[in-house]
Write a protein that holds these residues in place. Sequence first.
Motif, PDB file in Angstrom:
ATOM      1  N   THR A 228      -3.783 -48.992  40.075  1.00  0.00           N
ATOM      2  CA  THR A 228      -3.651 -49.780  38.844  1.00  0.00           C
ATOM      3  C   THR A 228      -4.931 -49.669  38.028  1.00  0.00           C
ATOM      4  O   THR A 228      -6.033 -49.559  38.581  1.00  0.00           O
ATOM      5  CB  THR A 228      -3.364 -51.262  39.144  1.00  0.00           C
TER       6      THR A 228
ATOM      7  N   GLY B 242       4.702 -54.669  37.785  1.00  0.00           N
ATOM      8  CA  GLY B 242       4.811 -53.539  38.699  1.00  0.00           C
ATOM      9  C   GLY B 242       6.181 -53.162  39.217  1.00  0.00           C
ATOM     10  O   GLY B 242       6.279 -52.264  40.058  1.00  0.00           O
TER      11      GLY B 242
ATOM     12  N   ALA C 261       1.346 -56.714  40.491  1.00  0.00           N
ATOM     13  CA  ALA C 261       1.869 -55.398  40.846  1.00  0.00           C
ATOM     14  C   ALA C 261       1.326 -54.952  42.207  1.00  0.00           C
ATOM     15  O   ALA C 261       2.080 -54.441  43.053  1.00  0.00           O
ATOM     16  CB  ALA C 261       1.508 -54.378  39.767  1.00  0.00           C
TER      17      ALA C 261
END
Length: 199
Positions: free
Chosen positions: A83, A44, A70
Amino acid sequence: MNFWDQRFAEPGYKYGTEPNAFLREQATRLAPASRVLVPGDGEGRNGVWLAAQGHSVTSVDASAVGLQKAQALAASRGVAITTELVDLADWAPAPATLDAVVMIYTHLPGAIRQQAHRRLAQGLCPGGWMLLEAFHPGQLAHNSGGPRDVDMLYTPGLLDADFAGLLRCELSWHGEVQLSEGPGHQGLAHVTRWLGQRS
């Protein structure tokens, strides 16, 4: 557990927590509050940085472990990212819904690369940007990171062909740079940088 889950399960952040230098340099092209897709964002670092600049970020990756890290990085920076666990071999964003696609060291095998790249480019709205940095075949002479398989390394001409008819090329370059991106990318590297805009 896949290769990337194993790699990202190690302590720390394999490629650091700071954004890629080419991304940082070129991000001024993005309009405020852009909708940005970051394919292969791993742990990330690039998506979180983009979110901190005020953009609406979706990070997609094939590693659930990477995406968990992330989200942890985003939380630690006080920003939010979306995500999604995807396989770029058969996934596509909705057409004309994105202001930018940022691909940093997202190396795809030749068998799927061109079609995946074209699907991602078709996700861009008119005027949207494709920003890509990857290792060049010349990277095989260096030990600073990247695939050791020439089939997964990119030349500017290969990317010119992948995006032909979809994107207007603004920058197509390769050469040597110094990388300092966590333990995974350290030292002299031979990279390809490509920047294109949806017409």
